[in-house]
Design an enzyme around this catalytic site. Structure first.
Site, PDB file in Angstrom:
ATOM      1  N   ASN A 120      -4.851   6.836   4.899  1.00  0.00           N
ATOM      2  CA  ASN A 120      -4.478   6.102   6.108  1.00  0.00           C
ATOM      3  C   ASN A 120      -3.001   6.318   6.365  1.00  0.00           C
ATOM      4  OD1 ASN A 120      -3.099   3.596   7.290  1.00  0.00           O
ATOM      5  ND2 ASN A 120      -5.231   3.227   7.866  1.00  0.00           N
ATOM      6  N   GLU A 121      -2.671   6.954   7.470  1.00  0.00           N
ATOM      7  CA  GLU A 121      -1.269   7.121   7.886  1.00  0.00           C
ATOM      8  C   GLU A 121      -0.370   7.555   6.733  1.00  0.00           C
ATOM      9  OE1 GLU A 121      -0.106   3.508   9.913  1.00  0.00           O
ATOM     10  OE2 GLU A 121      -1.131   4.105  11.742  1.00  0.00           O
ATOM     11  N   GLU A 127      -1.429  -9.097   7.414  1.00  0.00           N
ATOM     12  CA  GLU A 127      -1.571  -8.857   8.854  1.00  0.00           C
ATOM     13  C   GLU A 127      -2.355  -9.957   9.577  1.00  0.00           C
ATOM     14  OE1 GLU A 127      -3.068  -4.832   7.956  1.00  0.00           O
ATOM     15  OE2 GLU A 127      -1.462  -4.093   9.240  1.00  0.00           O
ATOM     16  N   GLU A 174      -7.297   3.967  16.049  1.00  0.00           N
ATOM     17  CA  GLU A 174      -6.903   2.559  16.117  1.00  0.00           C
ATOM     18  C   GLU A 174      -6.134   2.323  17.403  1.00  0.00           C
ATOM     19  OE1 GLU A 174      -4.455   1.357  12.839  1.00  0.00           O
ATOM     20  OE2 GLU A 174      -5.768   2.249  11.336  1.00  0.00           O
ATOM     21  N   ARG A 187       0.862  -1.185   0.000  1.00  0.00           N
ATOM     22  CA  ARG A 187       0.000   0.000   0.000  1.00  0.00           C
ATOM     23  C   ARG A 187       0.892   1.228   0.000  1.00  0.00           C
ATOM     24  NH1 ARG A 187      -2.593  -0.449   6.195  1.00  0.00           N
ATOM     25  NH2 ARG A 187      -0.644  -1.037   7.181  1.00  0.00           N
TER      26      ARG A 187
HETATM   27  C1  GLA Z   1      -1.729   0.891  11.119  1.00  0.00           C
HETATM   28  C2  GLA Z   1      -2.708   0.917   9.961  1.00  0.00           C
HETATM   29  C3  GLA Z   1      -3.675  -0.223   9.971  1.00  0.00           C
HETATM   30  C4  GLA Z   1      -2.978  -1.504  10.389  1.00  0.00           C
HETATM   31  C5  GLA Z   1      -2.362  -1.297  11.745  1.00  0.00           C
HETATM   32  C6  GLA Z   1      -1.711  -2.529  12.314  1.00  0.00           C
HETATM   33  O1  GLA Z   1      -2.145   1.633  12.185  1.00  0.00           O
HETATM   34  O2  GLA Z   1      -3.431   2.113   9.920  1.00  0.00           O
HETATM   35  O3  GLA Z   1      -4.200  -0.351   8.652  1.00  0.00           O
HETATM   36  O4  GLA Z   1      -2.004  -1.816   9.450  1.00  0.00           O
HETATM   37  O5  GLA Z   1      -1.354  -0.332  11.617  1.00  0.00           O
HETATM   38  O6  GLA Z   1      -1.080  -2.267  13.539  1.00  0.00           O
END
Ligand code: GLA
Ligand code: GLA
Length: 691
Positions: A178-179, A377, A329, A140
Site C-alpha cells: 500500500n503506497e 484514522e 481510493e 505501518r
Molecule cells: C492512504 C492509504 C489508506 C488510508 C488513506 C486515508 O491512501 O492508502 O490506507 O490511510 O490514505 O486517506
C-alpha cells in the site's frame, strides 16, 4: 537475492531508453469478460468487525450500488497470527460473503503492516531513517525495502494468499502492499546501494568521472566508500542516483510479490500497487512497467478541488502504462490528515468520480466503508458512521454508483482521447528540486502551469515519459526537461523532423542522467536542432515584462536565448531597462523538416501562458470539442470499440450553457435546455471522428 543488476539492466543503464514492453492485459476494468466494465466500490476491513455484521455491511454496499470490495491489505496479523501459522478461514468466509452479494473482490497483500511478532523476533527487518533512528511497531511501513528477510516473509504471505484465492471466482485483481515510499538507511540498504552503483557504473573510475568527484576531494577509491544519503549537502549526482536507487529497490520489492502471486493466480487477474499524488520517491513509469495496470489514491486534502491540477494527476497515472487505470481510493467527503480536513461540497464527490472516469479510470473505489472504533484514522470520511448507518454522503455516492453502473456498457473498452502530449521526467523533477536556484521554482507547479491552458483549450492531454512513442501527437510539450540524455534528444529530433511540434520549457537540456552539466549550453543535445542556445539563466525576485506575439510577464525564472541559425524566429523578448534581460529573446522557434521546435526560456504568467498555448494549438491544428466553455466546465472524451463519448462536468457553483458538438446525444446527467447544472455532470454519445 535482490535483483539489482537485472532491474537496472532494464532500467537506466548509461541513459539508454529501454523499449517499453507492451502488455497483453486488456484495456478494461477487469479482464473477465463476464464482469462489469466499470468497478465501483469501497475498502472494507472485515477483520475489524464481528462476523455477524458482515452480511448487513455487504447488503448496504449493494444498496449503495457497489459492485466491488477491496480487502485484506493490512490484515497480516490476522492471516498469520504467529510465525508460520496461517489462518485464512475468516477471509474465506469474508470473500464468500462478498461473492454471495455479487461483489468483485480486490485482494491486498498485507505487507505494508508487518505483525509485531515479526519485527520483535527479527528487528533487522525494520526501516532506519537517514538520521539513524530505527522504526518500531504501531504505525505501518516500518520495514526496510532492502531487507532480504522481510522480502522472504512477503513472498511467503503472497504465495499463501495466491494459492488460496488465485482462482477464486470473486477475485478480479491484486494490490501489492500500500503506497510504498519511505526508503531505509540500514546496513542492508547501504550494501544494496553499493551493489547498485557498481551495476550502474561498472568501475569506480567511471563513477568518479560521471560524478566529477575531483570537486571537494570527493574522489572514491572503492564503491564501499560512497555514503548513502537522500538529503544534505551532497553531490547532486549522488542525490539523483539515490532516486535511481530507490526506483530500483521499490520496483524490485513490488516484483518480489508480483512474481509470487503470478505463479499461482489466474492470468486474467490484474496485479498492481496503489500509489499517491506526485510522489517523488521513485520513477513511477519504471515501477509500473511490469505491473498490469496502474492504480492510485486521489485525495483533495483541503476539500477545495482545483479541477485542472487534479486532472493532471489522473493523466500522469494513466501515462504510467498508457492505459486505463483504477482509482483505488478516493474520499467520501473528507480526509483526516491535513490541518483543516474540510469536506467537499455537495455534488463534488460525484464530480470527482466522473472526472476520474473522463481521464481514463475504469474503477472508482472509496476509502473507506466504516471507521474503525479505534486506530489512527477514526476521523476520516467514510460511507457509514460509528453507528453502522449511512452518513449524509451516501445518497450522492449511491447516485454516482447507479450512473456508473448504467454507463458501464458504453464506457467499456473506451479510452480518453488526447491530441496533446506532455512529457514528464522524474529525473528532471528531481534534478530541479535538488538545486532549485530559485526556491519558488517548484517543478510540479511549473508542469501544472503549462498543463492548465493546454488542457482547458484542447480538452485532452496525455502525460507521457520521455521515451514514449510520440508519433500520434501533433504537439508535444516538455515543460522543464532539465535532464535529457543523448538517446532521448535523438528520439525527440526524429519526432520533430517527421512533422511533430516540440516545445521545451525553461531549464531544458541542461544535465545528463548523472545530473552533470552537458558541456554545451542549453538545450544541450538539442541545441543544434533548435539553432539557438541559452546564453544565461537568471533567478527572478520580481516579474519582468515580455513583448512580442506572447506578451505578458515572466517571473521566478528567465533565460536569455541566443540564435545561432539564421532561420530562428523570436516569438517574445524581455523588456528590462538597465537589466541583463533587456531586449533579449525569451521564446524562440524554428521549423525543422516537417515539424518545429520551440524553446520557452521564461516562467510565464497565466495570461502569457494562455496565449502561448493558443498559438501552439493553432499551429498544430488542434481544436477543442466544445468551444468557448466557461473555465469551470471540464470536457473529456473517451473513444474506442466504435464508440465516442463526451463527459461534461460543471465544477462551479452556477449553471453554465455551452454549445454541444453536432450529433451529441445526452445519455444521463444534469443537462437540460442547453445548460449544465451547478456541480452537474452529463454523459453524451458523439457521432463520427473528432476533427
Ligand atoms: C492512504 C492509504 C489508506 C488510508 C488513506 C486515508 O491512501 O492508502 O490506507 O490511510 O490514505 O486517506
Ligand atoms: C565560499 C567558499 C567557496 C564557495 C563560495 C561560493 O566562499 O569558500 O568554496 O563555496 O563560498 O559562494
Amino acid at each position: 537475492m535482490i535483483m539489482i543488476a537485472a532491474v537496472l539492466a532494464s532500467t537506466m543503464s548509461a541513459g539508454a531508453a529501454a523499449p517499453r514492453s507492451p502488455t497483453a492485459f486488456p484495456q478494461r476494468a477487469t479482464a473477465f469478460a463476464d464482469k462489469p466494465a466499470i468497478a465501483v466500490g469501497v475498502s472494507w476491513y472485515p477483520e475489524q468487525w464481528p462476523e455477524d455484521r458482515w452480511d448487513k455491511d455487504l447488503a448496504m454496499m449493494k444498496a449503495t450500488g457497489f459492485n466491488t470490495v477491496r480487502m485484506a491489505e493490512f490484515a497480516w496479523s490476522r492471516m498469520e497470527p504467529e510465525e508460520g501459522r496461517f489462518d485464512f478461514a475468516w477471509l474465506d468466509r469474508a470473500i464468500a460473503a462478498a461473492r454471495a452479494h455479487g461483489m468483485m473482490v480486490v485482494l491486498g497483500t498485507p505487507t505494508a503492516a508487518p505483525p509485531a511478532w515479526l519485527t520483535q523476533k527479527y528487528p533487522d527487518v525494520l526501516r532506519v531513517d537517514e538520521d539513524g533512528t530505527r522504526a518500531g511497531h504501531g504505525a505501518r511501513r516500518q520495514f526496510s525495502f532492502a531487507s532480504q528477510r522481510y522480502r522472504d516473509f512477503c513472498r511467503q504471505i503472497a504465495t499463501e494468499m495466491a494459492k488460496r484465492y488465485g482462482h477464486n471466482p470473486a477475485v478480479v485483481g491484486w494490490q501489492i502492499d500500500n503506497e510504498v515510499g519511505p526508503p531505509s538507511f540500514d546496513a542492508e540498504s547501504v550494501g544494496a546501494w553499493h551493489a547498485f552503483l557498481k551495476a550502474r557504473y561498472g568501475t569506480i573510475d567511471e563513477l568518479n568521472r560521471r560524478w566529477a568527484t575531483q570537486y571537494w576531494s570527493q574522489y572514491y577509491n572503492d564503491f564501499d566508500q560512497v555514503p548513502l544519503h537522500a538529503t544534505g549537502q551532497q553531490n547532486p549526482a549522488l542525490l539523483l542516483d539515490f532516486k535511481h536507487f530507490t526506483t530500483v529497490m521499490w520496483t524490485d520489492y513490488i516484483q518480489n510479490e508480483a512474481t509470487a502471486l503470478r505463479q499461482a493466480i489466474d492470468p486474467r487477474m490484474f496485479v498492481t500497487t496503489n500509489t499517491m499524488f506526485w510522489n517523488a520517491g521513485f520513477d513511477h513509469f519504471r515501477m509500473h512497467r511490469d505491473l498490469d495496470i496502474a492504480a492510485w489514491d486521489n485525495y483533495i486534502p483541503d476539500g477545495r478541488p482545483d479541477w485542472v491540477a487534479n486532472g493532471a494527476n489522473h493523466d500522469l497515472v494513466r501515462g504510467y502504462k498508457q492505459r486505463n487505470f483504477w482509482l483505488m481510493e478516493t474520499q467520501p467527503g473528507r480526509v483526516d490528515w491535513v490541518p483543516v480536513n474540510r469536506a467537499l461540497d455537495p455534488g463534488q464527490v460525484r464530480e470527482m468520480a466522473w472526472q476520474a472516469i473522463g481521464h481514463g479510470a475504469d474503477a472508482v473505489l472509496y476509502w473507506q466503508w466504516r471507521p474503525a472504533a479505534n486506530g489512527q484514522e477514526t476521523y476520516h470520511g467514510a460511507i457509514l458512521g460509528q453507528d453502522g448507518e449511512f452518513n449524509p454522503i451516501q445518497p450522492e455516492i449511491a447516485r454516482t454508483a447507479a450512473e456508473l453502473n448504467k454507463a458501464a456498457p458504453l464506457l467499456a473498452d473506451t479510452q480518453p482521447i488526447a491530441r496533446v502530449a506532455m512529457l514528464f521526467s522524474y529525473d528532471s523533477r528531481w534534478a530541479i528540486d535538488l538545486q532549485r536556484h530559485n526556491r519558488d521554482f517548484d517543478p510540479v507547479k511549473a508542469f501544472t502551469e503549462f498543463y492548465r491552458p493546454l488542457r482547458t483549450q484542447s480538452q485532452g492531454v496525455a502525460i507521457l515519459p520521455v521515451d514514449a512513442d510520440l508519433s500520434r501527437y501533433p504537439l508535444v510539450v516538455a515543460p522543464d526537461l532539465n535532464v535529457l540524455t543523448a538517446n532521448e534528444a535523438q528520439a525527440l529530433a526524429r519526432y520533430v523532423r517527421a512533422g511533430g511540434h516540440l516545445v521545451l520549457g525553461p531549464r531544458s537540456g541542461m544535465k545528463d542522467d548523472a545530473n552533470a552539466l552537458w558541456p554545451q549550453r542549453q538545450p544541450g543535445p538539442l541545441a543544434d536542432l533548435l539553432g539557438a542556445t541559452v546564453e544565461q539563466y537568471y533567478a527572478l525576485d520580481q516579474s519582468v515584462e515580455i513583448t512580442g506575439s506572447v506578451a505578458g510577464k515572466a517571473a521566478i525564472w528567465a533565460e536569455t536565448l541566443a540564435p545561432t541559425a539564421s532561420d530562428v524566429r523570436t516569438l517574445a523578448s524581455y523588456r528590462d531597462t538597465g537589466g541583463w534581460l533587456d531586449g533579449k529573446p525569451a521564446i524562440v522557434s524554428r521549423n525543422v523538416g516537417r515539424g518545429s521546435i520551440t524553446y520557452v526560456g521564461a516562467w510565464l504568467d497565466t495570461a502569457a501562458m494562455a496565449k502561448l498555448a493558443a498559438m501552439l494549438l493553432a499551429d498544430a491544428k488542434i481544436t477543442p470539442i466544445v468551444d468557448g466553455a466557461d473555465p469551470d466546465i471540464e470536457i473529456a472524451e473517451r473513444g474506442g470499440a466504435g464508440k465516442r463519448l463526451l463527459i461534461a462536468i460543471n465544477h462551479g457553483k452556477v449553471a453554465q450553457s455551452f454549445v454541444l458538438p453536432a450529433g451529441a446525444v445526452p445519455v444521463s446527467g444534469d443537462w437540460a435546455d442547453g445548460r449544465l447544472a451547478a456541480h452537474g455532470v452529463a454523459l453524451f454519445t458523439l457521432r463520427g471522428d473528432r476533427k
